[in-house]
Scaffold this active site. Sequence first.
Site, short mmCIF file in Angstrom:
data_model
loop_
_atom_site.label_atom_id
_atom_site.label_comp_id
_atom_site.label_asym_id
_atom_site.label_seq_id
_atom_site.Cartn_x
_atom_site.Cartn_y
_atom_site.Cartn_z
N GLU A 63 0.94 -3.26 -11.23
CA GLU A 63 2.02 -4.49 -11.00
C GLU A 63 1.32 -5.77 -11.02
O GLU A 63 -0.01 -5.71 -10.45
CB GLU A 63 2.56 -4.35 -9.54
CG GLU A 63 3.59 -5.37 -9.03
CD GLU A 63 4.30 -5.16 -7.81
OE1 GLU A 63 3.67 -4.31 -7.29
OE2 GLU A 63 4.92 -6.05 -7.41
N GLU A 121 4.99 1.10 -0.16
CA GLU A 121 3.99 0.04 -0.11
C GLU A 121 3.84 -0.20 1.22
O GLU A 121 2.62 -0.87 1.75
CB GLU A 121 4.31 -1.36 -0.69
CG GLU A 121 5.66 -2.01 -0.24
CD GLU A 121 6.14 -3.25 -1.01
OE1 GLU A 121 6.54 -3.05 -2.21
OE2 GLU A 121 5.78 -4.42 -0.54
N HIS A 137 1.01 -0.85 -5.28
CA HIS A 137 1.66 -2.14 -5.00
C HIS A 137 0.58 -2.97 -5.40
O HIS A 137 -0.54 -3.15 -5.19
CB HIS A 137 1.85 -2.29 -3.43
CG HIS A 137 2.37 -3.65 -3.19
ND1 HIS A 137 1.63 -4.39 -2.08
CD2 HIS A 137 3.52 -4.58 -3.53
CE1 HIS A 137 2.26 -5.61 -2.07
NE2 HIS A 137 3.45 -5.64 -2.73
N GLU A 187 13.82 -0.28 -5.59
CA GLU A 187 12.40 -0.19 -4.86
C GLU A 187 12.58 -0.46 -3.23
O GLU A 187 13.25 -1.22 -3.03
CB GLU A 187 11.36 -1.32 -5.42
CG GLU A 187 10.07 -0.98 -4.64
CD GLU A 187 8.97 -1.68 -5.45
OE1 GLU A 187 8.86 -1.75 -6.65
OE2 GLU A 187 8.17 -2.48 -4.69
N ASP A 204 -0.31 0.72 -1.21
CA ASP A 204 -1.00 -0.65 -1.56
C ASP A 204 -2.35 -0.38 -1.11
O ASP A 204 -2.58 -0.09 0.34
CB ASP A 204 -0.39 -1.92 -0.62
CG ASP A 204 -1.22 -3.01 -0.89
OD1 ASP A 204 -0.53 -4.27 -1.32
OD2 ASP A 204 -2.58 -3.11 -0.67
N ASP A 228 13.69 -5.16 -6.13
CA ASP A 228 12.60 -4.62 -5.00
C ASP A 228 13.68 -4.95 -3.69
O ASP A 228 13.90 -6.19 -3.55
CB ASP A 228 11.37 -5.62 -4.86
CG ASP A 228 10.53 -4.98 -4.00
OD1 ASP A 228 9.34 -4.87 -4.17
OD2 ASP A 228 10.87 -4.99 -2.83
C1 LIG Z 1 8.92 -9.17 -3.93
C2 LIG Z 1 9.12 -8.52 -2.97
O1 LIG Z 1 10.05 -8.88 -1.98
C3 LIG Z 1 7.80 -8.61 -2.16
O2 LIG Z 1 7.42 -9.82 -1.63
C4 LIG Z 1 6.59 -8.02 -2.68
O3 LIG Z 1 5.44 -8.25 -2.48
C5 LIG Z 1 6.68 -6.53 -2.86
O4 LIG Z 1 7.48 -5.68 -2.14
C6 LIG Z 1 6.31 -6.04 -4.28
O5 LIG Z 1 6.59 -4.90 -4.73
O6 LIG Z 1 5.47 -6.66 -4.94
MG LIG Z 2 7.70 -3.84 -3.34
#
Ligand SMILES: C[C@H](O)[C@H](O)[C@@H](O)[C@@H](O)C(=O)O
Ligand SMILES: [Mg+2]
Length: 400
Positions: free
Chosen positions: A344, A274, A324, A246, A297, A220
Site C-alpha cells: 500500500e 490494520e 497497512h 476494507e 500495520d 476503506d
Molecule cells: C483512508 C483511511 O480512511 C485511513 O485514513 C487509512 O489510513 C487506512 O485505513 C488505510 O488503509 O490506509
Molecule cells: Mg484501511
Amino acid sequence: MVRMEYTGLPRIKHVRAFTVRGGGADYHDQGEGHWIDDHIATPMARYPEYRQSRQSFGINALGTLVVEIEAEDGTIGFAVTTGGEPACFLVERHLARFLEGRNPAEYEKIWDQMYFSTQYYGRKGLVVNAISGVDLALWDLLGKLRGEPVHALLGGAVRDELQFYATGSRPDLAKDMGFIGGKMPLHHGPAGGIEGLRKNIAELATMRERVGPDFWLMLDCWMALDVDYATRLALAANEHGLKWIEEAISPDDYWGYAALKRNVPRGMLVTTGEHEATRWGFRMLLEMDCCDILQPDVGWCGGMTELLKISALADAHGKLVVPHGSSVYSYHFVITRHNSPFAEFLMMHPASSEVVPMFHPQLIGEPVPVNGRLRASALDKPGFGVELNRDLPMHRPYAR
Ligand SMILES: C[C@H](O)[C@H](O)[C@@H](O)[C@@H](O)C(=O)O
Ligand SMILES: [Mg+2]
C-alpha cells in the site's frame, strides 16, 4: 581454523523516545483541506459534531513516536510510529529496561519481555504501538551494525520490485501514475442513511467510469459500519467491480467479519487488520475466517519481530498479508514474502494528485514508488535505509 568466539554485537547503551507533530508516522496529523480528513465515515459519525472531520474527535491526538536506540559504538537505530507523548512514557519508563546493556541481536527475548511485562495493561493499541516502535528501531540498528538492509536480514527479496496500490481520493489519477489499484475512503456510514449509501455507490460508479473495467477499486470503511450496512454496500458495489471492502466492522467484532465474509458477493474480498495486534489477534481473524487479506500495520501490530510470526501463520492458512501503509517499514517486509505480492502507498498530497513521501517530513531519503513501483535496489542501504530529519522540533518528555 581459528574458532572466533561469538561475542555478540556492540551492546545497547541508550534508548530515547521523542514525540513530534505534523504528518510523518501520525499521517492523519495534516493541515486543513486534506482529503484524509474530509467527511470520512467513522464509528464517531453517529455524533453529528464529529462527522465532518476525524481530527475533531482526535484521530491525530497522539502524534508521532520517535524511538532511538544507541549502541556502545555510537551506532544509532531509529524508527517512527504513532504514539506521541504517552508512548514516550512507556518506552523510557518501562520498555527501555529490557534493552539497555543488551545485545541488539536478542530481539526475540527483548520482544518477549516487552510484551509480557506490559501484558497486564497492554496487549493492543498504544502499548503495542510503543513496542512496535522499539522493535523497528532495533531492526534498524541491527541492519546498521551488520551493514545490511532489513530485507536482507529477513531472508532477502523474493522479487526485483514492489508494486503498489494507492490509497487516496483520486484512483483515476493513481491509475495514470502507474499504480495497480486505487483505494478510496468511504464518506458515508449508517448515520447517513440510504441517501449516504447511494452517495457512496455514486462515487464508486464515477470512479469506475473514469478508470475503466479492470483497474482495482477498493473502499476503506475505517471501522464505521455494521454488518447490515456493509452487506448492502457490498451488494450494491458489486456491479461496479469493487475488489475489496476494507475494515468495515469494529476490529473487536470477529463474529461480524465472519458474517460479512459469508454475505459479500462471490469474488469480492473482505480485508482487515490494520487496528489488530499480535499473532494472537491475527490468529483469531484467521481461525474465525474473518477476511481474505490481512493488513497488519508493522508500526502498530508488534513490530517486525511479530509481523514475521503473523505472516507465517497467515501463509499456513493460505492468506495474503498486505501490510497497512507504513512506508519503508512495510516495504522491507513485503519484498521478502511471497504471500505479500503488493504493498500500500498512502497518497499524502492533500489532493492525491502527486506522489510525496508517505512519512514526510520525518524521514530523509524515504523512497517513493515511481510509476507505481519500487525497485528492490532502492532499499539497499543498511537498516531501513532512511535517516531521521533532525531539523524537526522533537521533544523528549521523559528524558532519563
Ligand atoms: C483512508 C483511511 O480512511 C485511513 O485514513 C487509512 O489510513 C487506512 O485505513 C488505510 O488503509 O490506509
Ligand atoms: Mg484501511
